[in-house]
Design a protein around this motif. Structure first.
Motif, mmCIF file in Angstrom:
data_model
loop_
_atom_site.group_PDB
_atom_site.id
_atom_site.type_symbol
_atom_site.label_atom_id
_atom_site.label_comp_id
_atom_site.label_asym_id
_atom_site.label_seq_id
_atom_site.Cartn_x
_atom_site.Cartn_y
_atom_site.Cartn_z
ATOM 1 N N HIS A 199 0.734 -0.997 -0.012
ATOM 2 C CA HIS A 199 -0.161 0.511 0.177
ATOM 3 C C HIS A 199 0.727 1.324 -0.349
ATOM 4 C CE1 HIS A 199 -2.609 -3.076 0.938
ATOM 5 N NE2 HIS A 199 -3.842 -2.021 0.632
ATOM 6 N N ARG A 258 2.072 3.130 -2.544
ATOM 7 C CA ARG A 258 2.321 3.650 -3.040
ATOM 8 C C ARG A 258 1.005 4.460 -2.902
ATOM 9 N NH1 ARG A 258 -1.649 0.564 -7.609
ATOM 10 N NH2 ARG A 258 -1.735 2.816 -8.860
ATOM 11 N N TYR A 259 -0.449 4.173 -2.321
ATOM 12 C CA TYR A 259 -1.222 5.002 -1.517
ATOM 13 C C TYR A 259 -0.920 6.208 -0.190
ATOM 14 C CZ TYR A 259 -3.531 2.256 -3.859
ATOM 15 O OH TYR A 259 -3.991 0.835 -5.102
ATOM 16 N N PRO A 278 -1.220 9.977 -1.724
ATOM 17 C CA PRO A 278 -2.511 10.208 -1.787
ATOM 18 C C PRO A 278 -2.831 10.773 -0.498
ATOM 19 C CG PRO A 278 -2.051 8.857 -3.262
ATOM 20 C CD PRO A 278 -0.901 8.774 -2.704
ATOM 21 N N ALA A 279 -2.600 9.727 0.190
ATOM 22 C CA ALA A 279 -3.420 9.453 1.416
ATOM 23 C C ALA A 279 -3.130 10.687 2.841
ATOM 24 C CB ALA A 279 -2.930 8.154 2.660
ATOM 25 N N TYR A 309 -1.698 13.736 1.570
ATOM 26 C CA TYR A 309 -1.992 14.560 0.716
ATOM 27 C C TYR A 309 -3.503 15.109 1.385
ATOM 28 C CZ TYR A 309 2.602 16.510 0.076
ATOM 29 O OH TYR A 309 3.664 17.303 0.717
ATOM 30 N N ILE A 310 -4.593 14.127 1.587
ATOM 31 C CA ILE A 310 -5.500 14.050 2.746
ATOM 32 C C ILE A 310 -5.249 14.590 3.324
ATOM 33 C CG2 ILE A 310 -8.345 13.358 3.253
ATOM 34 C CD1 ILE A 310 -7.423 14.329 0.421
ATOM 35 N N TYR A 332 -12.709 11.051 0.615
ATOM 36 C CA TYR A 332 -11.895 11.615 1.541
ATOM 37 C C TYR A 332 -11.075 11.264 2.779
ATOM 38 C CZ TYR A 332 -11.488 13.609 -3.385
ATOM 39 O OH TYR A 332 -11.894 14.066 -4.547
ATOM 40 N N GLN A 380 -11.793 7.862 4.094
ATOM 41 C CA GLN A 380 -10.954 6.538 3.437
ATOM 42 C C GLN A 380 -9.397 6.959 3.237
ATOM 43 O OE1 GLN A 380 -11.748 4.489 1.243
ATOM 44 N NE2 GLN A 380 -11.036 3.810 -0.171
ATOM 45 N N ALA A 381 -8.992 8.209 3.433
ATOM 46 C CA ALA A 381 -7.471 8.219 3.597
ATOM 47 C C ALA A 381 -7.577 7.768 5.275
ATOM 48 C CB ALA A 381 -7.524 10.066 3.535
ATOM 49 N N GLN A 382 -7.708 7.904 6.072
ATOM 50 C CA GLN A 382 -7.773 7.117 7.781
ATOM 51 C C GLN A 382 -7.705 5.800 7.486
ATOM 52 O OE1 GLN A 382 -10.155 9.174 10.247
ATOM 53 N NE2 GLN A 382 -8.405 9.685 11.086
ATOM 54 N N LYS A 383 -8.340 5.370 6.514
ATOM 55 C CA LYS A 383 -8.583 3.760 6.791
ATOM 56 C C LYS A 383 -6.976 3.776 5.828
ATOM 57 C CE LYS A 383 -13.411 3.179 6.279
ATOM 58 N NZ LYS A 383 -14.839 2.181 6.214
ATOM 59 N N VAL A 384 -6.720 4.073 4.732
ATOM 60 C CA VAL A 384 -5.207 3.624 3.846
ATOM 61 C C VAL A 384 -4.430 3.151 5.074
ATOM 62 C CG1 VAL A 384 -3.903 4.524 2.344
ATOM 63 C CG2 VAL A 384 -6.078 4.734 1.679
ATOM 64 N N ARG A 385 -4.410 4.561 5.939
ATOM 65 C CA ARG A 385 -3.610 4.854 7.318
ATOM 66 C C ARG A 385 -3.028 2.912 7.812
ATOM 67 N NH1 ARG A 385 -2.890 9.911 11.330
ATOM 68 N NH2 ARG A 385 -0.368 8.888 12.240
ATOM 69 N N LEU A 417 2.609 8.097 8.376
ATOM 70 C CA LEU A 417 1.646 7.953 8.000
ATOM 71 C C LEU A 417 1.224 6.550 10.178
ATOM 72 C CD1 LEU A 417 0.434 7.596 4.639
ATOM 73 C CD2 LEU A 417 -0.247 9.223 6.623
ATOM 74 N N ILE A 420 -5.345 11.739 -5.583
ATOM 75 C CA ILE A 420 -5.627 11.710 -4.718
ATOM 76 C C ILE A 420 -6.628 10.348 -4.691
ATOM 77 C CG2 ILE A 420 -7.233 12.544 -2.366
ATOM 78 C CD1 ILE A 420 -5.539 15.414 -2.519
ATOM 79 N N ILE A 440 -7.279 6.243 -4.044
ATOM 80 C CA ILE A 440 -7.163 5.988 -2.818
ATOM 81 C C ILE A 440 -8.689 5.781 -3.050
ATOM 82 C CG2 ILE A 440 -5.973 7.330 -1.413
ATOM 83 C CD1 ILE A 440 -7.686 8.758 -0.387
ATOM 84 N N LEU A 497 -12.051 -0.298 0.819
ATOM 85 C CA LEU A 497 -12.311 -0.550 2.309
ATOM 86 C C LEU A 497 -12.659 -0.663 3.407
ATOM 87 C CD1 LEU A 497 -8.908 2.137 2.105
ATOM 88 C CD2 LEU A 497 -8.853 -0.320 1.915
ATOM 89 N N PRO A 523 -10.701 -0.400 10.265
ATOM 90 C CA PRO A 523 -10.792 0.956 10.095
ATOM 91 C C PRO A 523 -10.381 1.662 10.779
ATOM 92 C CG PRO A 523 -9.767 -1.052 12.046
ATOM 93 C CD PRO A 523 -9.977 -1.482 10.509
ATOM 94 N N PRO A 524 -10.629 3.198 10.549
ATOM 95 C CA PRO A 524 -9.817 4.711 10.939
ATOM 96 C C PRO A 524 -8.959 4.411 11.433
ATOM 97 C CG PRO A 524 -12.111 4.814 11.172
ATOM 98 C CD PRO A 524 -11.885 3.520 11.172
ATOM 99 N N THR A 525 -7.905 5.189 10.831
ATOM 100 C CA THR A 525 -6.596 4.843 12.201
ATOM 101 C C THR A 525 -6.278 6.841 12.465
ATOM 102 O OG1 THR A 525 -5.114 3.273 11.756
ATOM 103 C CG2 THR A 525 -4.382 5.585 12.958
#
Lengths: 487, 93
Positions: free
Chosen positions: A305, A307-308, A311-312, A314-315, A377, A380-385, A436, B37, B40, B45, B49-51
């Motif tokens: 992950h 590569r994501y 973008p994560a 930059y949110i 945004y 979703q970015a927090q889930k990518v994290r 992250l 962006i 993503i 997902l 869960p979010p972090t």
């Protein structure tokens, strides 16, 4: 003191200088004078500082010398230091590289500085991208810093002034801050060592916030031993920062020379490919072969992950910016542009006070958090994290330390990316996954490409700085690089 | 692209003045950044869960004990304008 003994002092690492002062071979005051003279000599070329503080450095050095006579000091306290201008220094102008804080004198010192000591010998407040947002220091309202290796090139950013100060010998070491590579990338571009500690290892109290869930203060030094010593000086729990970790601080110098025999080292596949300059890749590969020769067990590892990450980032970072920078409104400190009503005063103050990149990120963050876009945004970015953290967890179940380039390129020319924000953001593509995940990471010079320094990035699991520093020490020993003052 | 109207709306939410030229530039640049962006969104997902904090810290508390703090005069010393121990601002409109 004679010219040649000053240049001898300037050739020492911070640790060596501190030991010499401890042995009473030279005073902290003489070290401060030497640093001040060096600033005088090269500052016109490199512009490492927004504000220089020669008088303060001398006064503090005299106090350190006096305290040495009456008892003792911590080893590091006698070493003159450059401090990034996002760290609050009581009564000393702190601008964050921004016009909106052009006249701001903080009412207290950042906790990390007080940990180092009340008489910290500060030679100046180091230049940086505005509110630490950028990768070149070109976003500073006080003009760009210049790379001591080539004055037409950027020193990196955002802690570019801290990096150029160390590379040029304006102080023996510096503090920077790292939200998405801002300690490691400039360290790489200037041929010095930059460490981002585990999130929570160093108190953020008094660090003027950019992205609170990512920001961390870190040492920028000539070598890895200095990095360990400076981390020792600033690390620790702080009740004033609820995100600081209540975890015991180990002796960071104890295991430093332990070597890498049997250490499992994983090269991150995704960070060695597209976009990485061939000379940078070859330098990292050569260092990895050196570590293998020194007894490390080397393998390849995947962070699917990664590569994501950019973008994560930059949110998440701009979202936090839009909230953190709301406090700059012309009411409590800094610039106020007068207007008849309060709303017009806010708008005009922020229009005049913030530069292009700060405005861009405030806009991006406000947009991402605004009604209708939050789930797509920010959520979703927090889930990518979470996925990025899981990737690292998996990698650390098989490897002790991960390796990649710090920056995909060597230092680039001033002006070459400033009108292309996306190209500038890519400079931190290898660095942001670390923030992250909140893990520690260090950049160590691995050699030269095109005559410019290449940084090797090492990463390890939360609170394993002793292992990270031990691997970094070995990296330094197998690399084809030796610190010398520039320009 | 983000429309110029949308740029002006967001700038107003952020209490940020922008010149017409900045609005035009921002509309293109924000659009480019958001296009990048958008990748993503490829990831499914739903059950992840979010972090918010990488160390998973939650609710750090301390005893609520009074202690010495900065005086009002000290705090107001950095303010652009002050009156009667308070921050002074223009008319609230």
């Amino acid at each position: 003191m004679a010219e040649d003994s000053r240049s001898e002092l300037l050739s020492l690492s911070a640790y060596e200088l501190a030991k010499k002062i401890e042995a009473r071979e030279v005073s902290a005051t003489e070290a401060a004078r030497t640093a001040n003279a060096r600033v005088e000599e090269v500052e016109g070329d490199v512009n490492s500082f927004v504000t220089t503080t020669p008088q303060l450095a001398l006064e503090r050095a005299e106090r350190v010398d006096a305290r040495m006579k009456n008892g003792g000091i911590k080893l590091w306290e006698s070493v003159p230091i450059a401090v990034k201008d996002v760290l609050s220094t009581k009564g000393v102008r702190t601008t964050c590289g921004s016009n909106i804080l052009y006249n701001f004198e903080p009412l207290y010192d950042a906790s990390a500085l007080l940990n180092y000591g009340e008489d910290m010998i500060v030679v100046g407040k180091a230049n940086c991208d505005e509110f630490a947002m950028g990768s070149s220091t070109e976003n500073s309202a006080y003009g760009p810093s210049r790379n001591p290796w080539d004055l037409d090139r950027v020193p990196g950013g955002s802690s570019g002034g801290s990096a150029s100060a160390v590379a040029a010998g304006e102080g023996w070491w510096a503090l920077g801050t790292d939200t998405g590579g801002s300690v490691r990338q400039p360290a790489a571009l200037c041929g010095i060592v930059g460490l981002k500690p585990t999130y929570g290892r160093v108190s953020r109290y008094g660090l003027i916030a950019f992205a609170s869930s990512l920001d961390q203060i870190g040492p920028m030094t000539r070598d890895v031993r200095d990095s360990a010593l400076l981390l020792q000086a600033i690390a620790g729990h702080d009740p004033r920062d609820s995100t600081s970790a209540n975890v015991a601080v180990p002796d960071y110098l104890a295991e430093l020379e332990g070597g890498v025999s049997g250490l499992r080292v994983g090269v991150v596949k995704e960070l060695m490919g597209e976009g990485v300059q061939p000379g940078t890749r070859e330098t990292v590969e050569s260092v990895v072969r050196g570590l293998e020769g020194a007894g490390a067990e080397v393998g390849e590892v995947s962070l699917p992950h990664s590569r994501y990450g950019l973008p994560a980032y930059y949110i998440i970072a701009p979202a936090e910016v839009s909230s953190n920078l709301a406090r700059f409104d012309g009411v409590r400190y800094g610039l106020r542009v007068p207007a008849a009503g309060v709303h017009e005063m806010y708008r005009k103050t922020r229009e005049e006070g913030f530069g292009d990149e700060a405005k861009r990120r405030i806009m991006l963050g406000t947009y991402a958090l605004s009604s209708g876009y939050y789930d797509a945004y920010y959520a979703q970015a927090q889930k990518v994290r979470t996925k990025i953290i899981e990737d690292f967890r998996d990698a650390f179940s098989r490897y002790d330390v991960l390796v990649s380039p710090t920056s995909p390129t060597v230092a680039f020319e001033i002006g070459s990316k400033i009108n292309d924000p996306l190209a500038m953001y890519l400079s931190d593509i290898c660095a942001v996954p670390v923030n992250l995940a909140g893990i520690p990471s260090i950049s160590v010079p691995g050699g030269l490409s095109e005559g410019l320094p290449v940084g090797v990035q090492l990463m390890s699991d939360h609170f394993t700085e002793p292992t990270l520093l031990r691997a970094a020490r070995a990296t330094e020993q197998v690399s084809d690089f030796k610190f010398t003052l520039k320009p | 692209m983000i429309s110029e109207e949308e740029v002006r709306h967001v700038a107003n939410l952020a209490r940020l003045g922008l010149t017409d030229e900045e609005v035009e530039k921002m509309s293109g640049q924000l659009g480019d950044i958001l296009d990048n962006i958008d990748q993503i969104g490829e990831l499914n997902l739903e059950d992840v869960p979010p972090t918010a904090n990488a160390l998973n810290l939650t609710n750090v508390l301390r005893p609520d004990e009074p202690h010495a703090e900065l005086s009002p005069e000290t705090v107001l010393s950095t303010a652009p304008d002050a009156a009667d121990d308070l921050f002074a601002v223009p008319r609230i409109d």
